[in-house]
Design an enzyme around this catalytic site. Sequence first.
Site, PDB file in Angstrom:
ATOM      1  N   LYS A 114       4.346   3.643  58.703  1.00 57.36           N
ATOM      2  CA  LYS A 114       3.421   3.255  59.777  1.00 57.36           C
ATOM      3  C   LYS A 114       4.142   2.366  60.796  1.00 57.36           C
ATOM      4  O   LYS A 114       3.914   2.479  61.999  1.00 57.36           O
ATOM      5  CB  LYS A 114       2.201   2.517  59.214  1.00 57.36           C
ATOM      6  N   LYS A 197       2.796  17.462  53.639  1.00 59.27           N
ATOM      7  CA  LYS A 197       1.398  17.560  53.193  1.00 59.27           C
ATOM      8  C   LYS A 197       0.422  17.752  54.354  1.00 59.27           C
ATOM      9  O   LYS A 197       0.693  17.354  55.488  1.00 59.27           O
ATOM     10  CB  LYS A 197       1.018  16.346  52.367  1.00 59.27           C
ATOM     11  N   LYS A 200      -4.465  14.465  58.276  1.00 55.67           N
ATOM     12  CA  LYS A 200      -5.182  14.312  59.540  1.00 55.67           C
ATOM     13  C   LYS A 200      -4.256  13.813  60.650  1.00 55.67           C
ATOM     14  O   LYS A 200      -4.411  14.169  61.800  1.00 55.67           O
ATOM     15  CB  LYS A 200      -6.288  13.255  59.383  1.00 55.67           C
TER      16      LYS A 200
HETATM   17  P1  ADP Z   1      -4.887  11.795  55.264  1.00 56.24           P
HETATM   18  O1  ADP Z   1      -3.488  11.817  54.724  1.00 56.24           O
HETATM   19  O2  ADP Z   1      -5.276  13.108  55.834  1.00 56.24           O
HETATM   20  O3  ADP Z   1      -5.131  10.631  56.191  1.00 56.24           O
HETATM   21  P2  ADP Z   1      -6.155  10.199  53.268  1.00 56.24           P
HETATM   22  O4  ADP Z   1      -4.896   9.390  53.268  1.00 56.24           O
HETATM   23  O5  ADP Z   1      -7.384   9.572  53.811  1.00 56.24           O
HETATM   24  O6  ADP Z   1      -5.848  11.560  54.024  1.00 56.24           O
HETATM   25  O7  ADP Z   1      -6.399  10.725  51.779  1.00 56.24           O
HETATM   26  C1  ADP Z   1      -7.585  10.599  51.018  1.00 56.24           C
HETATM   27  C2  ADP Z   1      -7.363  11.174  49.641  1.00 56.24           C
HETATM   28  O8  ADP Z   1      -6.980  12.562  49.724  1.00 56.24           O
HETATM   29  C3  ADP Z   1      -6.240  10.506  48.823  1.00 56.24           C
HETATM   30  O9  ADP Z   1      -6.591  10.497  47.463  1.00 56.24           O
HETATM   31  C4  ADP Z   1      -5.070  11.391  49.047  1.00 56.24           C
HETATM   32  O10 ADP Z   1      -4.131  11.327  47.992  1.00 56.24           O
HETATM   33  C5  ADP Z   1      -5.726  12.771  49.093  1.00 56.24           C
HETATM   34  N1  ADP Z   1      -4.941  13.681  49.936  1.00 56.24           N
HETATM   35  C6  ADP Z   1      -4.765  13.592  51.274  1.00 56.24           C
HETATM   36  N2  ADP Z   1      -3.998  14.603  51.739  1.00 56.24           N
HETATM   37  C7  ADP Z   1      -3.669  15.342  50.639  1.00 56.24           C
HETATM   38  C8  ADP Z   1      -2.895  16.538  50.447  1.00 56.24           C
HETATM   39  N3  ADP Z   1      -2.334  17.167  51.470  1.00 56.24           N
HETATM   40  N4  ADP Z   1      -2.766  17.017  49.193  1.00 56.24           N
HETATM   41  C9  ADP Z   1      -3.359  16.397  48.147  1.00 56.24           C
HETATM   42  N5  ADP Z   1      -4.100  15.281  48.260  1.00 56.24           N
HETATM   43  C10 ADP Z   1      -4.269  14.750  49.482  1.00 56.24           C
END
Ligand code: ADP
Length: 335
Positions: A114, A197, A200
């Site tokens: 970040k 991965k 968002k």
């Molecule tokens: P993002 O990375 O899209 O901002 P978050 O960090 O809010 O998503 O993730 C919320 C939950 O979803 C966490 O438990 C995270 O490990 C899971 N998660 C997010 N993206 C993935 C992914 N591509 N594959 C598996 N789990 C994910």
Amino acid sequence: MTKNSIVVSGIRPTGNLHLGNYMGAVKNFLKMQNEYNCFFFIADYHSLTTHPNPMDLHQNVRQVLAEYLACGLDPEKCTLYIQSDLPQIPELYLLLNMHAYKGELERVSSFKEKARTQPDNINAGLLTYPVLMAADIIIHRAGLVPVGKDQEQHLEMARTFGNRFNRMYSIDLFPEPQAFNYGGELVKIPGLQGGGKMSKSDGDNNVINLVDEPEKLRKKIMKAVSDSGPTEPNSAPSQSAQNLFDLMATVSSPETLNFFKEAHANCNIRYGDLKKQLAEDMIQFLTPIREKIQDIYADEAYLGKVAKLGAEKARESAEATLTEARKAIGFKRFF
Ligand code: ADP
Ligand code: TRP
């Protein structure tokens, strides 16, 4: 693992839930709510590190709450709440912060990432993000935390902070929380644009949202990155081809997946056909969820009832832990 283990997990309300969130987190929540004492929440304090505007914040919280419910989280089976409805969490966060060191926080990968991507907004909340996350988890004395692979390091920090508190005050208050996934391996759903991965933060074309309409899904999936096709029989798929197989594995039948894997091994794969099939399977999987999200989002009275019930149940659990923590530190009221 005992049946009465306590479970905590949260998702930040930073937009619509996507397939990665569903497969990495929510899918486990659905099963766990039948087997454990579960606390699932919307991590709205966590989303403040990026300064959302107030209108968006409330709408996003409402959206994620509707999405959790539409996916099948049942407020009668689990405790479903909004993080900012629990004043006990920021209080425990403050207490833990006194034993969280700048050096260790600066070494956390998500902070370094970040700091690199938003150099103009390296705020203290970002640095202490793992402390707030530790507070979220240990406030209910949780043992299991269903999250995706990207959260492993944060879990390690939660163990560190909980253990440090126990040691500091010679108390056995906080158990060690472990990352949890039913499959054993933590899941990582890839994005559509060939990289790591699904996230968002990498733009809308990289993610499959639970609310995406069929036409949008078709467009996004047809535009997914692939390669120019294998040239040698039985060669290992490229990263982008593997991503497509991984996505297919989440929603298509094993026969469909095998059909395309064999075509790849025989060098006659047509990625266009694969994507068409993937899009249709994805639509079939997501349509009932999307329709439920829309219904629940519109029902303000129901959302209010759910949030209130969740806040009450969660506060009771949080207050019990915090009372012990305050006592251990030496706080004693004069009145
Ligand atoms: P993002 O990375 O899209 O901002 P978050 O960090 O809010 O998503 O993730 C919320 C939950 O979803 C966490 O438990 C995270 O490990 C899971 N998660 C997010 N993206 C993935 C992914 N591509 N594959 C598996 N789990 C994910
Ligand atoms: N940090 C998590 C994420 O970005 C969200 C989160 C906040 C969380 N507090 C938590 C997850 C407590 C599990 C438990 O995805």
